[in-house]
Scaffold this active site. Structure first.
Site, PDB file in Angstrom:
ATOM      1  N   LYS B 105       0.751  -1.240  -0.157  1.00  0.00           N
ATOM      2  CA  LYS B 105      -0.025  -0.044  -0.180  1.00  0.00           C
ATOM      3  C   LYS B 105       0.834   1.319   0.150  1.00  0.00           C
ATOM      4  CE  LYS B 105      -2.897   2.725   2.952  1.00  0.00           C
ATOM      5  NZ  LYS B 105      -3.848   2.909   4.107  1.00  0.00           N
ATOM      6  N   GLY B 166      -8.359   9.152   9.942  1.00  0.00           N
ATOM      7  CA  GLY B 166      -8.930   9.184  11.214  1.00  0.00           C
ATOM      8  C   GLY B 166      -9.658  10.001  11.699  1.00  0.00           C
ATOM      9  N   ALA B 192      -9.596   5.459   4.445  1.00  0.00           N
ATOM     10  CA  ALA B 192      -9.521   6.392   5.576  1.00  0.00           C
ATOM     11  C   ALA B 192     -10.961   7.376   5.512  1.00  0.00           C
ATOM     12  CB  ALA B 192      -8.683   7.491   4.950  1.00  0.00           C
ATOM     13  N   GLY B 193     -11.510   7.456   6.617  1.00  0.00           N
ATOM     14  CA  GLY B 193     -12.812   8.446   6.966  1.00  0.00           C
ATOM     15  C   GLY B 193     -13.657   7.580   7.449  1.00  0.00           C
ATOM     16  N   ASN B 214      -9.486   1.244   9.872  1.00  0.00           N
ATOM     17  CA  ASN B 214      -8.443   1.150  11.166  1.00  0.00           C
ATOM     18  C   ASN B 214      -8.927   1.907  12.225  1.00  0.00           C
ATOM     19  OD1 ASN B 214      -6.367   0.762  12.762  1.00  0.00           O
ATOM     20  ND2 ASN B 214      -4.767   1.343  11.425  1.00  0.00           N
TER      21      ASN B 214
END
Lengths: 95, 263
Positions: B105, B166, B192-193, B214
């Site tokens: 990634k 985040g 993300a988000g 995550n």
């Protein structure tokens, strides 16, 4: 930038202006930077030897020497040299 | 027995099939045991990992690999913390040596507070990595032109952000994500988000091939429960996407027949 190999002669030069107490030890040892920290090791130490000395499980790490990857298969054959900059990394949690 | 199986709905990246459409990060957890339990509950088969210096003053400390086995999960090394193309390439070369795999990634970020993808640096790093034989899943801006260019360069998956890393704000840019999906021949993932399961459902309903999560799991009060919620969310969203939603209408339409009413 990669550090140029200085060679053992450079060591003597280093020693001349330095405090000469314990010179024997100083001259004999290779000075490395390992993960950003200074370290002195015996001449002739290989990457495999360094890993063993540090207690590393070589199956779980990668080693870079002066910005070049040292393949695991070359650990035994790669002798460290004075002023080598070594990075030893592994996987940690990340997103 | 469930009449609808998600098992026959695998997706493929760089020739590798995955049944789970949820990829999870392994960062931010309070400890490695929780990391392992949450990943188990998520059903993920691929996990992102970071590459960092070994702490030489404590080389016997427990390692991620002892809890999250690379034999069971596909490790996807990332370039988190890299702010230049050179750093990213150097990091992934080390990752390839440490792990022996070339699926990675790539993320090259701009500075805080946005941590928005630095696209010129991302292009530069992607080019170098592809040339070096890596299979690159790339974190990128929600820009359909940039996404297409990355695909044409040879990236194996396009991973636009739904919102800043985040932030937990969910998919802020559904139109752009949809345009990227429509234009892509490789998998598209929202990376993300995501803040909660709803966001994962939403991303999947848009037609994403998978979602990467995550913080939303790791920072939840109960990460294991949230991991399970994300699994359900990704599955629900995928099923709804496959099922095909009804059109939105500007007027009511009764659900019960208007004929045969008692008089």
């Amino acid at each position: 930038m990669p550090t140029n190999f200085a060679g053992p002669r450079r060591l003597a030069r280093f020693g001349r202006n330095a405090d000469t107490r314990g010179m024997e030890t100083l001259v004999e040892q290779l000075r490395l930077m390992v993960n950003g920290a200074a370290m002195a090791v015996n001449p002739g130490l290989t990457v495999a030897g360094l890993a063993a000395q540090l207690g590393l499980d070589t199956r779980k790490v990668a080693v870079e020497r002066n910005r070049e990857i040292v393949p695991r298969s070359a650990y035994e054959a790669t002798a460290l040299e004075d002023r080598d900059e070594i990075e030893i990394v592994h996987f940690i949690g990340g997103g | 027995m469930d009449a609808v199986s998600t098992q026959d709905d695998a997706w493929t990246v760089a020739g590798r099939p995955f049944a789970s459409r949820l990829i999870v990060g392994t960062g931010k957890y309070k400890d490695l045991a929780t990391t392992a339990a949450a990943i188990e509950a998520s059903g993920a088969e691929m996990v992102t990992v970071a590459v960092r210096r070994v702490n030489l003053s404590d080389t016997k400390a427990p390692m991620l690999q002892d809890y999250v086995s690379p034999a069971r999960y596909t490790y996807l090394p990332n370039t988190a913390g890299c702010f230049t193309a050179d750093e990213a390439v150097r990091t992934l070369r080390l990752a390839r040596e440490a792990g022996g795999w070339n699926l990675v990634k790539l993320e090259v970020l701009g500075p805080a507070p946005t941590l928005y993808p630095d696209m010129p640096a991302t292009f530069e790093a992607a080019k170098a990595l592809i040339k070096d034989g890596f299979e690159v899943m790339v974190y990128c801006a929600d820009d359909p032109i940039a996404a297409k260019r990355l695909e044409e360069m040879g990236c194996v998956a396009i991973m636009p952000l739904g919102a800043p890393i985040g932030s937990g704000l969910g998919v802020q840019n559904p139109l752009m994500i949809q345009m990227i999906i429509e234009g892509a021949k490789v998998p598209v993932l929202v990376d993300a988000g995501v803040g909660t399961a709803y966001d994962a459902v939403f991303a999947m309903e848009l037609g994403c091939d998978a979602v990467l999560v995550n913080s939303a799991i790791a920072m939840a009060d109960d990460p294991v429960l949230m991991a399970r919620a994300m699994k359900a969310g990704v599955e629900a969203g995928r099923l709804a996407f496959r099922a095909g939603r009804i059109p939105r209408r500007g007027a009511a339409s009764a659900s019960s027949p208007m004929t045969g009413l008692i008089k």
